[in-house]
Motif scaffolding. Sequence first.
Motif, mmCIF file in Angstrom:
data_model
loop_
_atom_site.group_PDB
_atom_site.id
_atom_site.type_symbol
_atom_site.label_atom_id
_atom_site.label_comp_id
_atom_site.label_asym_id
_atom_site.label_seq_id
_atom_site.Cartn_x
_atom_site.Cartn_y
_atom_site.Cartn_z
ATOM 1 N N UNK A 1 -8.048 -10.067 8.043
ATOM 2 C CA UNK A 1 -6.670 -9.438 8.938
ATOM 3 C C UNK A 1 -5.343 -8.439 7.700
ATOM 4 N N UNK A 2 -5.071 -9.754 6.328
ATOM 5 C CA UNK A 2 -4.336 -9.048 6.649
ATOM 6 C C UNK A 2 -4.658 -8.056 5.836
ATOM 7 N N UNK A 3 -5.689 -7.945 5.024
ATOM 8 C CA UNK A 3 -5.740 -6.796 4.287
ATOM 9 C C UNK A 3 -5.736 -5.370 5.229
ATOM 10 N N UNK A 4 -6.160 -5.158 6.428
ATOM 11 C CA UNK A 4 -6.804 -4.212 7.284
ATOM 12 C C UNK A 4 -4.781 -3.966 7.512
ATOM 13 N N UNK A 5 -4.024 -5.088 7.788
ATOM 14 C CA UNK A 5 -2.976 -4.753 8.679
ATOM 15 C C UNK A 5 -1.954 -4.189 7.843
ATOM 16 N N UNK A 6 -2.102 -4.382 6.051
ATOM 17 C CA UNK A 6 -1.642 -4.007 5.064
ATOM 18 C C UNK A 6 -1.152 -2.425 4.806
ATOM 19 N N UNK A 7 -2.613 -2.565 4.705
ATOM 20 C CA UNK A 7 -2.860 -1.261 4.147
ATOM 21 C C UNK A 7 -2.902 0.028 5.416
#
Length: 103
Positions: free
Chosen positions: A79-85
Amino acid sequence: MWTPEQPAQGLVYNVYVTMKLNVVGVTYASIISLAISYLSVIPVFQPFNKMVQWLRYIPIVGFNLVFLSLFTIGWPMKVAMLTTGMSFFLVTSMTGVVDSIRE
């Protein structure tokens, strides 16, 4: 039949998990991006907005070490990687829309 002791498998379950991950990521990214974009109207927050826009040119792989140290491997990291990107790109487009609003 699926039991709690064994991992869930199958196309339908995996599609559900992927869709849930995407919806959660898009929701978080939209909220974060809207906040940053609307705050860009205030001169104090403009440098932060520009910095977030510039971060979109760094590949997401460059953030792996940060995500690994902040989150456990699994759902939170995904979730963090998807949200950040997604936030990096959404901030750019949302800031353009906010800037186009006439006073």
